[in-house]
Design a protein around this motif. Structure first.
Motif, PDB file in Angstrom:
ATOM      1  N   LEU A 137       0.839  -1.199   0.000  1.00  0.00           N
ATOM      2  CA  LEU A 137       0.000   0.000   0.000  1.00  0.00           C
ATOM      3  C   LEU A 137       0.874   1.249   0.000  1.00  0.00           C
ATOM      4  O   LEU A 137       1.889   1.306   0.694  1.00  0.00           O
ATOM      5  CB  LEU A 137      -0.898   0.031   1.241  1.00  0.00           C
ATOM      6  N   PRO A 138       0.476   2.265  -0.754  1.00  0.00           N
ATOM      7  CA  PRO A 138       1.240   3.514  -0.733  1.00  0.00           C
ATOM      8  C   PRO A 138       1.258   4.093   0.682  1.00  0.00           C
ATOM      9  O   PRO A 138       0.269   3.992   1.408  1.00  0.00           O
ATOM     10  CB  PRO A 138       0.483   4.431  -1.690  1.00  0.00           C
ATOM     11  N   GLY A 139       2.385   4.661   1.051  1.00  0.00           N
ATOM     12  CA  GLY A 139       2.489   5.282   2.368  1.00  0.00           C
ATOM     13  C   GLY A 139       2.661   4.310   3.510  1.00  0.00           C
ATOM     14  O   GLY A 139       2.684   4.707   4.667  1.00  0.00           O
ATOM     15  N   THR A 140       2.776   3.021   3.205  1.00  0.00           N
ATOM     16  CA  THR A 140       2.942   2.009   4.246  1.00  0.00           C
ATOM     17  C   THR A 140       4.429   1.747   4.457  1.00  0.00           C
ATOM     18  O   THR A 140       5.138   1.398   3.521  1.00  0.00           O
ATOM     19  CB  THR A 140       2.227   0.707   3.854  1.00  0.00           C
ATOM     20  N   SER A 141       4.890   1.936   5.692  1.00  0.00           N
ATOM     21  CA  SER A 141       6.308   1.775   5.974  1.00  0.00           C
ATOM     22  C   SER A 141       6.619   0.552   6.822  1.00  0.00           C
ATOM     23  O   SER A 141       7.768   0.147   6.904  1.00  0.00           O
ATOM     24  CB  SER A 141       6.857   3.019   6.662  1.00  0.00           C
ATOM     25  N   ALA A 142       5.621  -0.031   7.442  1.00  0.00           N
ATOM     26  CA  ALA A 142       5.854  -1.215   8.278  1.00  0.00           C
ATOM     27  C   ALA A 142       4.568  -2.001   8.411  1.00  0.00           C
ATOM     28  O   ALA A 142       3.466  -1.446   8.332  1.00  0.00           O
ATOM     29  CB  ALA A 142       6.353  -0.801   9.667  1.00  0.00           C
ATOM     30  N   LEU A 143       4.738  -3.295   8.616  1.00  0.00           N
ATOM     31  CA  LEU A 143       3.591  -4.174   8.795  1.00  0.00           C
ATOM     32  C   LEU A 143       4.008  -5.297   9.725  1.00  0.00           C
ATOM     33  O   LEU A 143       5.010  -5.965   9.479  1.00  0.00           O
ATOM     34  CB  LEU A 143       3.147  -4.739   7.444  1.00  0.00           C
ATOM     35  N   GLU A 144       3.269  -5.468  10.809  1.00  0.00           N
ATOM     36  CA  GLU A 144       3.487  -6.593  11.719  1.00  0.00           C
ATOM     37  C   GLU A 144       2.221  -7.430  11.698  1.00  0.00           C
ATOM     38  O   GLU A 144       1.119  -6.886  11.813  1.00  0.00           O
ATOM     39  CB  GLU A 144       3.738  -6.106  13.144  1.00  0.00           C
ATOM     40  N   VAL A 145       2.382  -8.740  11.541  1.00  0.00           N
ATOM     41  CA  VAL A 145       1.228  -9.628  11.414  1.00  0.00           C
ATOM     42  C   VAL A 145       1.269 -10.677  12.514  1.00  0.00           C
ATOM     43  O   VAL A 145       2.303 -11.313  12.751  1.00  0.00           O
ATOM     44  CB  VAL A 145       1.207 -10.302  10.028  1.00  0.00           C
ATOM     45  N   ALA A 146       0.139 -10.867  13.154  1.00  0.00           N
ATOM     46  CA  ALA A 146       0.013 -11.876  14.210  1.00  0.00           C
ATOM     47  C   ALA A 146      -0.110 -13.265  13.589  1.00  0.00           C
ATOM     48  O   ALA A 146      -0.488 -13.397  12.422  1.00  0.00           O
ATOM     49  CB  ALA A 146      -1.225 -11.573  15.058  1.00  0.00           C
ATOM     50  N   PRO A 147       0.177 -14.297  14.364  1.00  0.00           N
ATOM     51  CA  PRO A 147      -0.068 -15.654  13.873  1.00  0.00           C
ATOM     52  C   PRO A 147      -1.552 -15.843  13.534  1.00  0.00           C
ATOM     53  O   PRO A 147      -2.427 -15.265  14.178  1.00  0.00           O
ATOM     54  CB  PRO A 147       0.336 -16.538  15.057  1.00  0.00           C
ATOM     55  N   VAL A 148      -1.797 -16.661  12.532  1.00  0.00           N
ATOM     56  CA  VAL A 148      -3.165 -16.948  12.086  1.00  0.00           C
ATOM     57  C   VAL A 148      -3.791 -17.961  13.033  1.00  0.00           C
ATOM     58  O   VAL A 148      -3.134 -18.889  13.505  1.00  0.00           O
ATOM     59  CB  VAL A 148      -3.147 -17.489  10.643  1.00  0.00           C
ATOM     60  N   LEU A 149      -5.085 -17.768  13.314  1.00  0.00           N
ATOM     61  CA  LEU A 149      -5.808 -18.751  14.110  1.00  0.00           C
ATOM     62  C   LEU A 149      -7.106 -19.120  13.403  1.00  0.00           C
ATOM     63  O   LEU A 149      -7.625 -18.357  12.604  1.00  0.00           O
ATOM     64  CB  LEU A 149      -6.079 -18.239  15.524  1.00  0.00           C
ATOM     65  N   GLU A 150      -7.588 -20.327  13.660  1.00  0.00           N
ATOM     66  CA  GLU A 150      -8.839 -20.791  13.072  1.00  0.00           C
ATOM     67  C   GLU A 150      -9.961 -20.626  14.086  1.00  0.00           C
ATOM     68  O   GLU A 150      -9.786 -20.975  15.257  1.00  0.00           O
ATOM     69  CB  GLU A 150      -8.728 -22.251  12.631  1.00  0.00           C
ATOM     70  N   THR A 151     -11.087 -20.090  13.629  1.00  0.00           N
ATOM     71  CA  THR A 151     -12.216 -19.836  14.521  1.00  0.00           C
ATOM     72  C   THR A 151     -13.518 -20.277  13.876  1.00  0.00           C
ATOM     73  O   THR A 151     -13.625 -20.357  12.645  1.00  0.00           O
ATOM     74  CB  THR A 151     -12.316 -18.343  14.876  1.00  0.00           C
ATOM     75  N   VAL A 152     -14.498 -20.510  14.698  1.00  0.00           N
ATOM     76  CA  VAL A 152     -15.833 -20.849  14.206  1.00  0.00           C
ATOM     77  C   VAL A 152     -16.438 -19.603  13.556  1.00  0.00           C
ATOM     78  O   VAL A 152     -16.170 -18.467  13.980  1.00  0.00           O
ATOM     79  CB  VAL A 152     -16.719 -21.384  15.363  1.00  0.00           C
ATOM     80  N   ALA A 153     -17.237 -19.819  12.524  1.00  0.00           N
ATOM     81  CA  ALA A 153     -17.891 -18.699  11.838  1.00  0.00           C
ATOM     82  C   ALA A 153     -18.865 -18.014  12.788  1.00  0.00           C
ATOM     83  O   ALA A 153     -19.587 -18.668  13.544  1.00  0.00           O
ATOM     84  CB  ALA A 153     -18.626 -19.197  10.598  1.00  0.00           C
ATOM     85  N   LEU A 154     -18.860 -16.693  12.750  1.00  0.00           N
ATOM     86  CA  LEU A 154     -19.784 -15.904  13.552  1.00  0.00           C
ATOM     87  C   LEU A 154     -20.791 -15.274  12.598  1.00  0.00           C
ATOM     88  O   LEU A 154     -20.411 -14.556  11.681  1.00  0.00           O
ATOM     89  CB  LEU A 154     -19.027 -14.827  14.332  1.00  0.00           C
ATOM     90  N   THR A 155     -22.064 -15.572  12.812  1.00  0.00           N
ATOM     91  CA  THR A 155     -23.120 -15.038  11.957  1.00  0.00           C
ATOM     92  C   THR A 155     -23.930 -14.017  12.742  1.00  0.00           C
ATOM     93  O   THR A 155     -23.699 -13.806  13.939  1.00  0.00           O
ATOM     94  CB  THR A 155     -24.056 -16.153  11.466  1.00  0.00           C
ATOM     95  N   LEU A 156     -24.888 -13.433  12.061  1.00  0.00           N
ATOM     96  CA  LEU A 156     -25.767 -12.462  12.707  1.00  0.00           C
ATOM     97  C   LEU A 156     -26.480 -13.073  13.915  1.00  0.00           C
ATOM     98  O   LEU A 156     -26.809 -12.389  14.869  1.00  0.00           O
ATOM     99  CB  LEU A 156     -26.794 -11.963  11.679  1.00  0.00           C
ATOM    100  N   HIS A 157     -26.665 -14.402  13.891  1.00  0.00           N
ATOM    101  CA  HIS A 157     -27.377 -15.095  14.973  1.00  0.00           C
ATOM    102  C   HIS A 157     -26.444 -15.789  15.961  1.00  0.00           C
ATOM    103  O   HIS A 157     -26.896 -16.523  16.834  1.00  0.00           O
ATOM    104  CB  HIS A 157     -28.353 -16.103  14.373  1.00  0.00           C
ATOM    105  N   GLY A 158     -25.133 -15.561  15.809  1.00  0.00           N
ATOM    106  CA  GLY A 158     -24.179 -16.144  16.737  1.00  0.00           C
ATOM    107  C   GLY A 158     -23.257 -17.125  16.049  1.00  0.00           C
ATOM    108  O   GLY A 158     -23.270 -17.262  14.821  1.00  0.00           O
ATOM    109  N   PRO A 159     -22.443 -17.848  16.830  1.00  0.00           N
ATOM    110  CA  PRO A 159     -21.508 -18.816  16.258  1.00  0.00           C
ATOM    111  C   PRO A 159     -22.250 -19.905  15.483  1.00  0.00           C
ATOM    112  O   PRO A 159     -23.321 -20.358  15.897  1.00  0.00           O
ATOM    113  CB  PRO A 159     -20.807 -19.407  17.480  1.00  0.00           C
TER     114      PRO A 159
END
Length: 173
Positions: A42-64
């Protein structure tokens, strides 16, 4: 809307923005990796730190929803000179490049990029709510954010570690 947001943070001022990434359709891991690569360019972006990826249950309008495809989630800290609206527009462009279609609210998606926080800016503009109004209730935002920044603070809500502890004690999902 916050006065700083209306004027921009400054012509060349770098700020840290928190971006949540999620995917539950297609090759989720590859999509997340490609989105992170896109964030790095991305323009103007000088650094990026990324957390480890985790898997989660889908969250819908009605909950998990354990019957829906699970999500891969992470958080990136982006140091940028882009203004909040410019960053949000760039996030939407990245989503579109990766096949994001906005059919239903909280539906399955190839890629979801949410601007969680932008420095300490507050905005009640319906097109750009800052900080993200549900971030304090989302384990899949707080946990990776805390992993990449142990001293993180969600503006107006408090320390991320305390918010996550409240969730672990039975607060919102």
């Amino acid at each position: 809307m916050n006065r700083r947001l209306a004027q921009g943070v400054g012509d060349e001022a770098s700020v840290t923005a928190v971006v949540a990434l999620g995917s539950n359709l297609g090759d989720r891991g590859t999509t997340i990796e490609a989105a992170v690569a896109d964030l790095r360019t991305l323009p103007g972006t000088s650094a990026l730190e990324v957390a480890p990826v985790l898997e989660t249950v889908a969250l819908t309008l009605h909950g998990p929803d354990a019957s829906a495809p699970p999500y891969l989630n992470t958080v990136a800290l982006v140091t940028t000179t882009l203004r909040p609206a410019e960053l949000l527009a760039a996030l939407h462009e990245i989503e579109a490049r990766h096949g994001r279609v906005r059919r239903e609210r909280w539906g399955d998606r190839t890629l979801d990029l949410d601007l969680i926080a932008y420095d300490d800016v507050h905005s009640d503009d319906p097109t750009l709510l800052l900080p993200h109004p549900r971030a304090a209730e989302r384990d899949f935002v707080l946990r990776p954010w805390l992993a990449v920044d142990p001293d993180a603070v969600l503006p107006g809500r408090g320390r991320v570690d305390a918010l996550l502890a409240a969730l672990d004690d039975g607060g919102p999902a």
